[in-house]
Design a protein around this motif. Structure first.
Motif, short mmCIF file in Angstrom:
data_model
loop_
_atom_site.label_atom_id
_atom_site.label_comp_id
_atom_site.label_asym_id
_atom_site.label_seq_id
_atom_site.Cartn_x
_atom_site.Cartn_y
_atom_site.Cartn_z
N UNK A 116 -21.34 45.53 37.48
CA UNK A 116 -21.41 44.10 37.16
C UNK A 116 -21.75 43.32 38.41
N UNK A 117 -22.92 42.65 38.40
CA UNK A 117 -23.32 41.87 39.56
C UNK A 117 -24.28 42.63 40.46
N UNK A 118 -25.18 43.42 39.87
CA UNK A 118 -26.15 44.21 40.64
C UNK A 118 -27.13 43.28 41.35
N UNK A 119 -27.58 43.68 42.53
CA UNK A 119 -28.52 42.86 43.30
C UNK A 119 -29.79 43.62 43.70
N UNK A 120 -29.88 44.91 43.36
CA UNK A 120 -31.07 45.69 43.73
C UNK A 120 -31.31 46.79 42.71
N UNK A 121 -32.51 47.34 42.72
CA UNK A 121 -32.84 48.45 41.82
C UNK A 121 -31.93 49.64 42.11
N UNK A 122 -31.66 50.47 41.10
CA UNK A 122 -30.81 51.63 41.35
C UNK A 122 -31.48 52.63 42.30
N UNK A 123 -30.66 53.31 43.07
CA UNK A 123 -31.12 54.43 43.89
C UNK A 123 -30.89 55.68 43.06
N UNK A 124 -31.99 56.33 42.64
CA UNK A 124 -31.84 57.47 41.73
C UNK A 124 -32.14 58.79 42.44
N UNK A 125 -32.13 58.76 43.79
CA UNK A 125 -32.42 60.00 44.51
C UNK A 125 -31.26 60.98 44.42
N UNK A 126 -30.06 60.46 44.30
CA UNK A 126 -28.90 61.35 44.21
C UNK A 126 -27.92 60.73 43.22
N UNK A 127 -28.16 60.99 41.95
CA UNK A 127 -27.36 60.34 40.92
C UNK A 127 -27.92 58.96 40.62
N UNK A 128 -27.05 58.02 40.31
CA UNK A 128 -27.48 56.67 39.93
C UNK A 128 -26.56 55.70 40.65
N UNK A 129 -27.06 55.10 41.73
CA UNK A 129 -26.23 54.26 42.59
C UNK A 129 -26.83 52.86 42.64
N UNK A 130 -26.03 51.85 42.36
CA UNK A 130 -26.53 50.49 42.32
C UNK A 130 -25.75 49.61 43.31
N UNK A 131 -26.49 48.81 44.04
CA UNK A 131 -25.88 47.89 45.01
C UNK A 131 -25.44 46.63 44.29
N UNK A 132 -24.20 46.23 44.51
CA UNK A 132 -23.72 45.00 43.89
C UNK A 132 -23.02 44.11 44.91
N UNK A 133 -22.94 42.84 44.58
CA UNK A 133 -22.30 41.87 45.45
C UNK A 133 -20.78 41.96 45.28
N UNK A 134 -20.04 42.00 46.40
CA UNK A 134 -18.57 42.00 46.35
C UNK A 134 -18.02 41.03 47.39
N UNK A 135 -16.71 40.83 47.36
CA UNK A 135 -16.02 39.91 48.27
C UNK A 135 -16.72 38.55 48.29
N UNK A 136 -17.00 38.04 47.08
CA UNK A 136 -17.59 36.71 46.89
C UNK A 136 -18.82 36.50 47.77
N UNK A 137 -19.70 37.49 47.79
CA UNK A 137 -20.97 37.37 48.50
C UNK A 137 -20.89 37.76 49.96
N UNK A 138 -19.68 38.13 50.44
CA UNK A 138 -19.55 38.45 51.87
C UNK A 138 -19.92 39.90 52.18
N UNK A 139 -20.10 40.73 51.14
CA UNK A 139 -20.46 42.13 51.38
C UNK A 139 -21.11 42.71 50.11
#
Lengths: 321, 247
Positions: A116-139
Motif C-alpha cells: 500500500x503506497x507503492x512509488x516505483x515499478x516492482x523489481x522482479x529480478x528476485x521475486x516481486x519487490x515493490x518500493x513504498x513510502x514509509x515514515x510519512x515520506x521520510x523513508x
C-alpha cells in the motif's frame, strides 16, 4: 495477466487510475504479459476507450448502475471474482480514498500480499519487490510479496500517466452487487475544483497570510499557474479556509509536481503531508523558517509584496509563451 | 455495544529516521515512542465519548506487539478504556497483525472495531479493511464523524473531493481521522489508574505473513534551497519553467 482497477466518477476514468493503468502496462511489459482494466458502474464506450490509450489490452466492464455508488465490499467482491476468473497474477489500484478501502479487503479475501503506497515499478529480478513510502515520506521500504497473487496500491502522482498506442477491446461482465449494508444518506462534493489529491500544482498558505481576507493573493497566484489551493493546520483550525484544504499530518497528504508554500514555517507535521512533492518553493519573511531546509527554491520576503509580483511574472511568462 | 480500539506503537512524529544493519533495521536508539496519533486522538477518544454518553458499554484496547509496547498501551489506558489486550507478535506484515485483531474481536464479541486512518510509520491504511474482510463486516474507511443509537451507526467519511454521510448496523469496522474527536491529555487520576487496569497478554494464532520488508532506503538528500531575491520573482518563474520544468 495484470488487472488494473480503473475507478470512475460520473462516467469518467479518474486521473489516478490512468496512472495505475500506465503502471500496470509497464509492469506487464516487464513480466512478459498483458495489462487489462476493470471498470465498475456506468461508463460509455469513449470513457472505456481511454484506458486503451494508457496501455490496456482489454477492458472488463461491469456496467450495472448499482456500482455507481462506491461500496468497498461490493467492489472487492467484483474485483476478486474477476481476478480469479481471468487468472490475474498482479492487481494494481491507486492509493486513493477508494483504493484504501478496497485494497486491504481484497488482500484478505484473496490471501494476496498488498503493498500500500507503492512509488516505483516492482523489481522482479528476485521475486516481486515493490518500493513504498514509509515514515510519512521520510523513508522508503522495499516490500517483498510472497503470495501467488500480488496487489500493488500506487501512490497518486508517484508514477505519472504515460500515453501508449493501443486500442482496448471491451468485455461485459455481470457480477451481482454484494453490498455491505451501508446506506448512503448524502454526498457532499466540492464542485468545480480539482481535488487536492489530483492536483499537479498546489499553492498553499499559512498563518503568514494574517487572515482569510488576504486569501485572494493565494488564489490569484493559483489561478495564474492553474493550481489548486491548500492551507496549513492553523489556518484550517481558525476557519480561515475549509478543512478539506488542510494538508499535513492530520490533514491530507499530497505529492504534487509543484508545491508553493507561502507564510508556512514548515513544522515537521506539515512536512509529513507535503514532503513527497517533487518541487517545493517556500516564500517566507523569516529566513530561519525550517521549511527552507526542505525547499528546492525559496524567496525570503514579505508575502504581501512578493505574491502580486510573482503572479504578474507568471502571467507575463504565460503571455510570452 | 462493546468497542475494541486498535493501538499501535509508533516513533514520535519528530523522531529522526535512521536504519542500521545495511538498511534492514529501524534504529530505535534515542527514539521516543508514542501511541500512533490517529489511534489515540480519534479512535480512542471517540470510543470513550460514546461510552461516556451511555452508547457503549465497554471499551477495550488491543495492540499486536512485543513487551516493549506495554508502556505505550499503559499510556493509552491513561487516557481511558476499561482494559487492554496485547497479542505477543512483532510483525511488519499488515495481514498478520489484522489476523490477530480479527481473532480477538471475534473471541471477545466486540460489536465495533475502531482503528486510526493509518500508522505514521508504515502508512499502509490497511489494518481496518483487512479486519473487516476477515470478520465479514462492513468497513467505513477514513471516517470523520461517528455516532451510535441502538445498534445503528451514523458515519461521515471522506471520499475523493468531498464527504459522504451513511448509516449502517453493528457489527462494523471503522477507521478514524480528523474531525472525529479532539485530543485529550491524560490527567493524574488516569495515569495512576492505568497502572492497575487489566492488560492481558495472549500468544498469537499462527499466521503466514503475506509480505516482508527486505530493506529500507532514505530519500536522496535535497541539494539545498536555491534562494531568489524578493525583488526578482521573474527569476523564480524562469527557474520553475526552465530548470524544474513544473510550470
Amino acid at each position: 495477466m495484470i488487472l488494473v482497477f480503473a475507478d470512475q466518477s460520473e462516467g469518467q476514468i479518474k486521473k489516478q487510475s490512468l496512472e495505475a493503468m500506465s503502471y500496470g502496462a509497464a509492469t506487464a511489459a516487464q513480466m512478459g504479459t498483458t495489462a487489462e482494466a476493470v471498470v465498475l458502474g456506468t461508463a460509455d464506450a469513449a470513457a472505456l476507450a481511454v484506458l486503451g490509450n494508457y496501455g490496456a489490452a482489454k477492458v472488463h466492464h461491469v456496467p450495472a448502475a448499482s456500482y455507481d455508488n462506491f461500496d468497498a465490499s461490493a467492489y472487492t467482491n467484483a474485483l476478486a471474482n474477476l481476478a480469479k476468473e481471468l487468472g490475474a497474477t498482479v492487481i494494481v489500484l491507486s492509493q486513493t480514498t477508494s483504493g484504501k478501502a478496497i485494497g486491504p479487503r481484497l488482500s484478505a479475501r484473496l490471501k494476496a500480499g498488498l503493498v500500500a503506497g507503492a512509488v516505483a515499478l516492482p523489481d522482479t529480478t528476485n521475486g516481486f519487490v515493490v518500493k513504498k513510502s514509509v515514515f510519512s515520506g521520510k523513508a522508503f521500504a522495499h516490500v517483498k510479496v510472497n503470495t501467488d497473487i500480488k496487489i500493488v496500491s500506487l501512490n497518486p502522482n508517484a508514477y505519472g500517466k504515460i500515453p501508449a498506442d493501443g486500442a482496448a477491446t471491451v468485455a461485459i461482465h455481470d457480477i451481482p452487487f454484494a453490498g455491505s449494508g451501508i446506506t448512503v444518506k448524502s454526498v457532499n462534493k466540492v464542485k468545480g475544483t480539482v481535488p487536492l489529491s489530483e492536483a499537479e500544482l498546489v499553492v498553499s498558505g499559512g498563518r503568514g497570510l494574517k487572515g482569510p481576507e488576504n486569501w485572494h493573493l493565494i488564489e490569484n497566484l493559483a489561478e495564474a499557474i492553474g493550481a489548486a489551493t491548500a492551507c496549513s493546520r492553523p489556518v484550517a483550525d481558525a476557519h480561515w479556509r475549509p478543512h478539506h484544504e488542510h494538508v499535513g499530518q492530520t490533514g491530507g497528504a499530497i505529492a504534487p509536481n509543484l508545491y508553493i508554500a507561502v507564510g508556512i514555517s514548515g513544522a515537521i507535521q506539515h512536512l509529513a503531508g507535503v514532503n513527497r512533492s517533487k518541487t517545493i518553493v517556500v516564500i517566507n519573511k523569516d529566513a530561519e523558517a525550517p521549511f527552507f531546509k526542505a525547499a528546492d527554491y525559496g524567496i525570503v520576503g514579505d508575502a504581501f509584496e512578493v505574491l502580486p509580483k510573482l503572479t504578474d511574472a507568471i502571467k507575463q511568462m504565460k503571455a510570452g509563451a | 455495544m462493546k468497542i475494541l480500539v486498535c493501538i499501535s506503537k509508533t516513533p514520535d512524529t519528530t523522531a529522526k529516521i535512521e536504519f542500521t544493519d545495511n538498511g534492514t533495521k529501524f534504529n530505535e536508539a534515542g527514539v521516543q515512542f508514542i501511541v500512533n496519533p490517529y489511534d489515540e486522538w480519534y479512535a480512542l477518544v471517540r470510543a470513550l465519548e460514546l461510552k461516556e454518553a451511555g452508547k457503549a458499554s465497554h471499551v477495550s484496547l488491543i495492540t499486536v506487539a512485543g513487551a516493549d509496547a506495554d508502556p505505550i498501551i499503559r499510556k493509552a489506558l491513561a487516557i481511558g478504556g476499561d482494559d487492554a489486550i496485547r497479542v505477543n507478535l512483532n510483525s511488519s506484515d499488515p495481514y498478520s497483525v489484522a489476523s490477530q485483531i480479527a481473532k480477538a474481536a471475534a473471541d471477545g464479541n466486540y460489536d465495533l472495531v475502531l482503528t486510526g486512518k493509518e500508522t505514521i510509520d508504515y502508512n499502509g491504511s490497511s489494518i481496518g479493511g483487512m479486519v473487516a474482510e476477515l470478520l465479514n463486516r462492513p468497513y467505513v474507511s477514513l471516517a470523520t464523524a461517528l455516532d451510535a443509537e441502538g445498534g445503528k451507526l451514523s458515519v461521515n467519511r471522506e471520499i475523493e473531493g468531498g464527504e459522504e454521510a451513511g448509516e449502517l448496523s453493528i457489527p462494523a469496522v471503522i477507521s478514524c481521522q480528523k474531525g472525529m474527536a479532539e485530543q485529550r491529555i491524560p490527567n493524574m487520576k488516569g495515569i495512576m489508574g492505568a497502572r492497575t487496569k487489566p492488560l492481558q497478554v495472549i500468544e498469537p494464532e499462527s499466521s503466514t505473513p503475506l509480505t516482508e520488508i527486505v530493506r529500507f532506503e532514505m530519500p536522496p538528500a535535497k541539494a539545498g534551497v536555491k534562494l531568489v531575491s524578493a525583488d526578482d520573482p521573474a527569476e523564480l518563474v524562469r527557474l520553475l519553467h526552465q530548470e524544474a520544468k513544473v510550470i
